[in-house]
Design an enzyme around this catalytic site. Sequence first.
Site, PDB file in Angstrom:
ATOM      1  CD  GLU A 159      -2.018  -5.750   6.321  1.00  0.00           C
ATOM      2  OE1 GLU A 159      -3.002  -5.848   5.556  1.00  0.00           O
ATOM      3  OE2 GLU A 159      -0.961  -5.169   5.991  1.00  0.00           O
ATOM      4  CG  HIS A 167      -5.879  -5.711   1.172  1.00  0.00           C
ATOM      5  ND1 HIS A 167      -6.390  -6.352   2.278  1.00  0.00           N
ATOM      6  CD2 HIS A 167      -4.607  -5.371   1.494  1.00  0.00           C
ATOM      7  CE1 HIS A 167      -5.463  -6.396   3.222  1.00  0.00           C
ATOM      8  NE2 HIS A 167      -4.359  -5.810   2.770  1.00  0.00           N
ATOM      9  CD  GLU A 168      -2.227  -4.001  -1.009  1.00  0.00           C
ATOM     10  OE1 GLU A 168      -1.860  -3.245  -0.085  1.00  0.00           O
ATOM     11  OE2 GLU A 168      -2.194  -5.251  -0.908  1.00  0.00           O
ATOM     12  CG  ASP A 174       9.611 -10.188   7.273  1.00  0.00           C
ATOM     13  OD1 ASP A 174       8.629  -9.408   7.224  1.00  0.00           O
ATOM     14  OD2 ASP A 174      10.712  -9.930   6.759  1.00  0.00           O
ATOM     15  CD  GLU A 196       0.093  -1.353   3.157  1.00  0.00           C
ATOM     16  OE1 GLU A 196       0.303  -2.297   2.379  1.00  0.00           O
ATOM     17  OE2 GLU A 196       0.178  -1.467   4.390  1.00  0.00           O
ATOM     18  CE1 TYR A 201      -2.000 -10.097   6.567  1.00  0.00           C
ATOM     19  CE2 TYR A 201      -3.271  -8.873   4.952  1.00  0.00           C
ATOM     20  CZ  TYR A 201      -2.051  -9.218   5.493  1.00  0.00           C
ATOM     21  OH  TYR A 201      -0.903  -8.701   4.973  1.00  0.00           O
TER      22      TYR A 201
HETATM   23  N1  BES Z   1       0.873  -4.460   3.744  1.00  0.00           N
HETATM   24  C1  BES Z   1       0.628  -5.745   3.212  1.00  0.00           C
HETATM   25  C2  BES Z   1       1.884  -6.466   2.830  1.00  0.00           C
HETATM   26  C3  BES Z   1       2.835  -6.713   3.979  1.00  0.00           C
HETATM   27  C4  BES Z   1       2.387  -7.035   5.250  1.00  0.00           C
HETATM   28  C5  BES Z   1       4.193  -6.625   3.757  1.00  0.00           C
HETATM   29  C6  BES Z   1       3.285  -7.237   6.291  1.00  0.00           C
HETATM   30  C7  BES Z   1       5.099  -6.847   4.796  1.00  0.00           C
HETATM   31  C8  BES Z   1       4.635  -7.147   6.069  1.00  0.00           C
HETATM   32  C9  BES Z   1      -0.318  -5.705   2.022  1.00  0.00           C
HETATM   33  O1  BES Z   1      -1.319  -4.752   2.158  1.00  0.00           O
HETATM   34  C10 BES Z   1      -1.026  -7.014   1.970  1.00  0.00           C
HETATM   35  O2  BES Z   1      -1.714  -7.314   2.898  1.00  0.00           O
HETATM   36  N2  BES Z   1      -0.860  -7.770   0.902  1.00  0.00           N
HETATM   37  C11 BES Z   1      -1.491  -9.048   0.730  1.00  0.00           C
HETATM   38  C12 BES Z   1      -2.707  -8.947  -0.141  1.00  0.00           C
HETATM   39  C13 BES Z   1      -4.004  -8.927   0.557  1.00  0.00           C
HETATM   40  C14 BES Z   1      -5.139  -8.941  -0.471  1.00  0.00           C
HETATM   41  C15 BES Z   1      -4.218  -9.991   1.568  1.00  0.00           C
HETATM   42  C16 BES Z   1      -0.539  -9.958   0.016  1.00  0.00           C
HETATM   43  O3  BES Z   1       0.527  -9.495  -0.396  1.00  0.00           O
HETATM   44  O4  BES Z   1      -0.842 -11.130  -0.153  1.00  0.00           O
HETATM   45 ZN    ZN Z   2      -2.653  -5.287   3.730  1.00  0.00          ZN
END
Ligand code: BES
Ligand code: ZN
Length: 629
Positions: free
Chosen positions: A344, A321-322, A399, A297, A407
């Site tokens: 999230e 989502h983003e 991570d 995002e 989520y």
């Molecule tokens: N901000 C996240 C990606 C993220 C989270 C990067 C934690 C590093 C640490 C992004 O918004 C996200 O949630 N992406 C998901 C997609 C979503 C539709 C569930 C993904 O990348 O799968």
């Molecule tokens: Zn996200």
Amino acid sequence: MQVTRTSRMLRKTLLGLGLSLALTGSVMAATMADERPDPHSYSRPDQVTVTHLALDLKVDFDHRALVGNATLMLEHQREGVDSLVLDTRDLAIDKVETKVGDQAWQQAKFKLGDDDEVLGRALTIELPAKANEVRVHYRSRPEASGLQWLTPEQTAGKNQPFLFSQSQAIHARSWVPLQDTPQVRFTYEAHIQTPKGLKAVMSAANDPQDQDGDYHFEMPQQIPSYLMALAVGELRYQSMSERTAVYAEPSVLEAAAAEFEDTETMMDAVEKRFGEYRWGRYDLLILPPSFPFGGMENPRLSFITPTVIAGDKSLVSLIAHELAHSWSGNLVTNAVWADLWLNEGFTTYLERRIMEDLFGTDRMRMEAVLGFEDLKADLERHEAGDTQLAVQLAGRDPDDVFSNVAYEKGRLFLAWLEASFGRERFDPWLKSYFDRHAFQTMTTDRFLVDLDKNLLQKHPGVVSMDEVKAWIYQPGLPKGHPVPSSNAFSDIDNLSAAWLKGEKAAHELPVKNWTTHEWLYFINQLPRDLGVARMAELDKAFKLTDSGNNEVVHSWLKLAIVNDYSTAYNRLDQYLTGIGRRKLITPLYEELMKTEKGQAMAQRIYREARPGYHPLAQGTMDEVVGKPK
Ligand code: BES
Ligand code: ZN
């Protein structure tokens, strides 16, 4: 696999212990460490905060380095602060200068601390009294965890190299020295020089005009460091509406603009319910297929995987989502990574509201069920402590704790509040929550105070604080949690049962109008030990091995591995070498690693695929498959 992971965690814990032991050598240092407001940053924003960043960087593809300097504007939070601590990881620091008011720049003493596997190294800079500017001259290293340098062969166009950053959670420090904690918000400007013929874009105001290697950016809204973002490549621009556009390599531009043409309507949908969009434009950048996430995002310019360009808008919930993060996350930001659910969970909740508004309740409910299935799997897989919304993260790599809990459990909690209070009461609270805390950080505790004061107490007797706290601090799901359901999926259950019992042949299944979601549900619910013959029957009738939908193929390939359905192995090979999105590739490698034959295959494929993966994906797959020798 379990063993490697556990031993890595143990090593990290020991490292963490080693670090604190080293610090107790000096009582002073130990106290300082204890007072660090964010366990994932060395910085001390309680003493001095960075308010503005000016970057001046050259993008050197030959040496895989960003080279230049970062100037930080400081605001002292107390008297007598004589040092500034910044986060770095693998940065080579050449020189540091400081400045007091209008006086000349002065060379400053600095020290790089010990390297910690998770946190990197603290850069401690001596500050003259009242110094309000610091300039760090540095270069990033080729292995920077927050950057991926791609060769031309790894791009869609195969002509030009590509670079992109991924800063969340704690990787910004690998390409900019800064206070790498979401608690510090700053504005930024940047001067980025690239080889001619390449275009740079950032999480800032972007100029669609090409500037032939010399780019200037300005970000007037304050953002946390994890939203710093840069990409450089052969990029073109296509407008989708007044406020939205796509940046992508020439060959994907048109398909992307068509796939995501509803983005502006999505913005309107959130604005109508939850308050204005505060970031000016909202553009999308389509990354090469090795982008390790679905999306990121980055403000004004979300980074998006090309794996969701399915041709039928079936995977656009990712954009919802983003985009939703423009409210939950970018506007109201988790203060520490232990509170990721505030980003999230809220965002997944908003994502579903957007999908409902644009595509109807049936689709939203299908996506909710698929999300709930993922959540149930994660609740079983993870230790109880990691299935709370607010998790314990100190001493751990953020991570490593990543799962669907933040989520989907987060989303379910908000859906429960919504159902309990009714939208007429819940929606105004949520809208006012974004307003009250815009451009601020949020902790779980402060969230509870806000919720109590502005929703629970306003409408007494609906839900109790104890019930709310059970959602947040108890593992798993509380009694009486909502259970997402979908009529369309109940139909699939019946059809699937009929086919499994032999009452219907595969080609008799009424799949003509099945959506991607119905296919996903159908495949995911099939018995895992389906057998090669039945796999072949489905494949003959529906050509699943050849499906162009990356999510559907993912589910199908997973089943193919379990059943040793070798007809799909070429496709598996091509899939794992062609894309690097962690969520799609990790489960396939994990499944392969469960048998001896699969292990050999995983190792062979990974040896070939690894150079094309992002450092984060390499790290994950090294743990799952083992690092190729
Ligand atoms: N901000 C996240 C990606 C993220 C989270 C990067 C934690 C590093 C640490 C992004 O918004 C996200 O949630 N992406 C998901 C997609 C979503 C539709 C569930 C993904 O990348 O799968
Ligand atoms: Zn996200």
